[in-house]
Design a protein around this motif. Structure first.
Motif, short mmCIF file in Angstrom:
data_model
loop_
_atom_site.label_atom_id
_atom_site.label_comp_id
_atom_site.label_asym_id
_atom_site.label_seq_id
_atom_site.Cartn_x
_atom_site.Cartn_y
_atom_site.Cartn_z
N GLY A 102 18.26 1.96 1.01
CA GLY A 102 16.99 2.40 0.42
C GLY A 102 15.96 1.28 0.39
N VAL A 103 16.42 0.06 0.07
CA VAL A 103 15.50 -1.09 0.02
C VAL A 103 15.02 -1.43 1.43
CG1 VAL A 103 15.34 -3.56 -0.47
CG2 VAL A 103 16.53 -2.04 -2.06
N ARG A 104 15.96 -1.49 2.38
CA ARG A 104 15.57 -1.84 3.76
C ARG A 104 14.55 -0.85 4.31
NH1 ARG A 104 21.02 -2.77 4.05
NH2 ARG A 104 21.42 -0.82 5.15
N GLU A 105 14.82 0.44 4.07
CA GLU A 105 13.92 1.47 4.61
C GLU A 105 12.55 1.42 3.92
OE1 GLU A 105 15.55 4.06 6.81
OE2 GLU A 105 14.43 5.89 6.35
N SER A 106 12.55 1.15 2.59
CA SER A 106 11.26 1.07 1.88
C SER A 106 10.43 -0.07 2.45
CB SER A 106 11.50 0.83 0.38
OG SER A 106 12.17 1.92 -0.19
N LEU A 107 11.07 -1.22 2.67
CA LEU A 107 10.33 -2.37 3.22
C LEU A 107 9.84 -2.08 4.63
CD1 LEU A 107 12.64 -5.28 1.96
CD2 LEU A 107 10.32 -4.75 1.17
N PHE A 108 10.67 -1.41 5.42
CA PHE A 108 10.26 -1.09 6.80
C PHE A 108 9.05 -0.15 6.78
CE2 PHE A 108 10.34 1.13 10.81
CZ PHE A 108 10.67 0.14 11.72
N VAL A 109 9.13 0.88 5.94
CA VAL A 109 8.06 1.89 5.91
C VAL A 109 6.76 1.29 5.38
CG1 VAL A 109 7.36 4.09 4.88
CG2 VAL A 109 9.69 3.81 5.70
N ALA A 110 6.89 0.30 4.46
CA ALA A 110 5.69 -0.27 3.83
C ALA A 110 4.85 -1.08 4.81
CB ALA A 110 6.11 -1.14 2.64
N ASN A 111 5.34 -1.28 6.01
CA ASN A 111 4.57 -2.02 7.03
C ASN A 111 3.43 -1.23 7.63
OD1 ASN A 111 5.55 -4.64 7.43
ND2 ASN A 111 7.47 -3.78 8.20
N PHE A 112 3.37 0.07 7.30
CA PHE A 112 2.44 0.93 8.05
C PHE A 112 1.14 1.24 7.28
CE2 PHE A 112 6.55 1.76 10.01
CZ PHE A 112 6.23 1.62 11.36
N GLY A 113 0.83 0.43 6.28
CA GLY A 113 -0.46 0.66 5.60
C GLY A 113 -0.46 1.95 4.81
N ASN A 114 0.59 2.18 4.02
CA ASN A 114 0.70 3.39 3.21
C ASN A 114 1.06 2.96 1.78
OD1 ASN A 114 3.27 2.46 3.69
ND2 ASN A 114 3.69 3.99 5.25
N GLN A 115 1.28 3.91 0.90
CA GLN A 115 1.70 3.57 -0.46
C GLN A 115 3.13 4.08 -0.66
OE1 GLN A 115 0.43 1.77 -3.23
NE2 GLN A 115 2.62 2.15 -3.57
N VAL A 116 4.07 3.16 -0.71
CA VAL A 116 5.49 3.56 -0.73
C VAL A 116 6.07 3.50 -2.14
CG1 VAL A 116 7.82 2.99 0.12
CG2 VAL A 116 5.84 2.76 1.64
N THR A 117 6.82 4.55 -2.49
CA THR A 117 7.59 4.57 -3.73
C THR A 117 9.07 4.72 -3.37
OG1 THR A 117 5.78 5.63 -4.92
CG2 THR A 117 7.98 5.79 -5.92
N TRP A 118 9.88 3.85 -3.93
CA TRP A 118 11.33 3.96 -3.70
C TRP A 118 11.95 4.81 -4.80
CZ3 TRP A 118 15.36 -0.19 -5.29
CH2 TRP A 118 16.65 0.23 -4.88
N LEU A 119 12.58 5.92 -4.42
CA LEU A 119 13.34 6.75 -5.35
C LEU A 119 14.76 6.20 -5.31
CD1 LEU A 119 11.98 10.23 -4.18
CD2 LEU A 119 11.16 8.85 -6.11
N ALA A 120 15.08 5.36 -6.30
CA ALA A 120 16.24 4.47 -6.19
C ALA A 120 17.56 5.12 -6.61
CB ALA A 120 16.00 3.22 -7.01
N MET A 121 17.52 6.33 -7.12
CA MET A 121 18.75 7.03 -7.51
C MET A 121 19.58 6.17 -8.49
SD MET A 121 19.55 8.44 -3.70
CE MET A 121 20.64 9.80 -4.05
N ALA A 122 18.89 5.55 -9.40
CA ALA A 122 19.52 4.74 -10.47
C ALA A 122 20.28 3.53 -9.93
CB ALA A 122 20.44 5.60 -11.33
N THR A 123 19.89 3.03 -8.75
CA THR A 123 20.61 1.86 -8.20
C THR A 123 19.75 0.59 -8.20
OG1 THR A 123 19.90 2.33 -5.93
CG2 THR A 123 22.00 3.31 -6.65
N GLN A 124 18.53 0.67 -8.76
CA GLN A 124 17.65 -0.51 -8.68
C GLN A 124 18.24 -1.72 -9.40
OE1 GLN A 124 16.94 2.36 -10.15
NE2 GLN A 124 15.23 2.21 -11.58
N HIS A 125 19.15 -1.46 -10.36
CA HIS A 125 19.74 -2.59 -11.10
C HIS A 125 20.77 -3.34 -10.26
CE1 HIS A 125 17.49 -0.93 -14.31
NE2 HIS A 125 18.12 0.22 -14.20
N GLU A 126 21.17 -2.73 -9.13
CA GLU A 126 22.13 -3.41 -8.24
C GLU A 126 21.43 -4.33 -7.24
OE1 GLU A 126 24.31 -0.29 -6.26
OE2 GLU A 126 24.53 0.83 -8.14
N VAL A 127 20.10 -4.29 -7.23
CA VAL A 127 19.36 -5.02 -6.20
C VAL A 127 19.15 -6.48 -6.60
CG1 VAL A 127 17.16 -5.11 -4.96
CG2 VAL A 127 18.19 -2.91 -5.50
#
Ligand SMILES: Cc1cc2nc3c(=O)[nH]c(=O)nc-3n(C[C@H](O)[C@H](O)[C@H](O)COP(=O)(O)OP(=O)(O)OC[C@H]3O[C@@H](n4cnc5c(N)ncnc54)[C@H](O)[C@@H]3O)c2cc1C
Length: 301
Positions: A159-184
């Protein structure tokens, strides 16, 4: 079981981008080849691809598939609509494939069985995929999300890798982390922040597409409702490698088959092409694999 009357040069299992390209090459090398295909190519799910060479205006996936089928048939390679259940190695070194009480025998096999995206449970997901509101491949179509509100649904890691990849395109990205953001790890959280990626405050409770004129509506468990133009599920991919591993072919933990420079697996004579063999799931890659595998086989016949 039907008797295999003829020993083919090559059986191609899977009739998507990789299998059909293999067929064009083998047909033009005047080899006896046959495609066995279950009919579920991912090409059918592409609303319009815009990164296939030679189609500057893009081309709809089903149209591209139809053209590829016509191209293979033009060089005499037929397709049987079956799901192969088993491939075995016979004592004389040839391969036998079985499906629906029939069987075929060949000196070589190209496995081009593709991969399947893990789909989230979302109301209206099929229509939303056709409309380009739910997308599976930012490599393919991240370009089309410029200026949009984009959600990425996936756990820590992917989810993190894909969010960072997608954020390269000049858009506004939100990561729906499925309660895993604390593992990052903190370093990755900093990368997300630097890239302008927001993290949803609580896990998604319900995702709907195409309701009330909203592309993708996400209701979080805390009651907050978010609206997006596009959603990328990043839940993983299943490589359809079982026919090869049952023959003893080596694969990585994620099911991706190990191959040499000619797309041959660790089983002599068994080649693979396309999504089944790679993480960069692209039509151009599938076609490249197919050209390499078919030519290697032709040179051994
Ligand atoms: C929504 C979406 C959009 C995409 N957009 C793009 C894009 O813009 N550009 C791009 O380059 N790529 C895109 N892709 C990826 C592209 O579709 C794949 O990379 C490509 O189709 C891979 O070709 P393949 O032949 O490996 O697999 P597929 O085309 O999926 O074909 C595999 C075939 O094998 C068959 N099969 C599986 N198991 C068996 C069995 N046991 N017996 C017989 N047959 C079997 C399947 O039914 C299927 O017909 C997209 C994918 C999706 C889902």
């Amino acid at each position: 079981m039907q008797h295999e009357a003829e020993l083919l040069d090559c059986l191609i299992v899977g009739g998507g981008a990789a299998g059909l390209t293999s067929a064009v090459y083998l047909g033009r090398y005047k080899r006896k080849a046959l495609i066995l295909d279950a009919g579920g190519s991912r090409l059918q799910r592409i609303p319009r691809t815009r990164n296939v060479p030679g189609f500057p205006e893009g081309v709809e996936g089903p149209e591209l598939l139809a053209r590829m089928r016509e191209h293979a048939a033009r060089y005499g390679v037929a397709t049987e609509r079956v799901t192969v259940q088993r491939i075995e190695r016979l004592p004389d070194g040839t391969f036998r494939a079985e499906a629906e009480a029939r069987s075929w025998r060949a000196r070589f096999v190209i496995l081009a069985t593709g991969a399947c995206d893990v789909e989230p449970e979302i109301e209206g997901i099929q229509a939303a995929t056709r409309a380009g509101q739910v997308r599976y491949c930012p490599v393919c179509d991240g370009y089309e999300t410029q200026g949009q509100r984009v959600a990425v649904l996936g756990r820590a890691g992917h989810g993190v890798r894909e969010s960072l990849f997608v954020a390269n395109f000049g858009n506004q990205v939100t990561w729906l982390a499925m309660a895993t953001q604390h593992e990052v790890p903190l370093t990755e959280l900093a990368q997300l922040r630097d890239a302008g990626v927001r993290i949803a405050e609580s896990p998604p409770h319900r995702i709907e597409c195409g309701v009330d004129g909203v592309g993708v509506r996400v209701e979080l468990q805390n009651g907050q409702v978010l609206a997006f133009d596009t959603l990328y599920p990043a839940l993983g991919l299943h490589h359809a490698c079982e026919l090869a591993t049952a023959l003893g072919a080596q694969a990585a933990d994620n099911g991706q088959l190990r191959v040499d420079a000619h797309q041959q697996t660790s089983v002599d004579g068994l080649y693979v092409a396309g999504d089944v063999a790679v993480d960069l799931n692209q039509i151009a890659v599938a076609a490249g694999h197919a050209a390499i595998a078919a030519t290697a086989i032709h040179n051994r016949l």
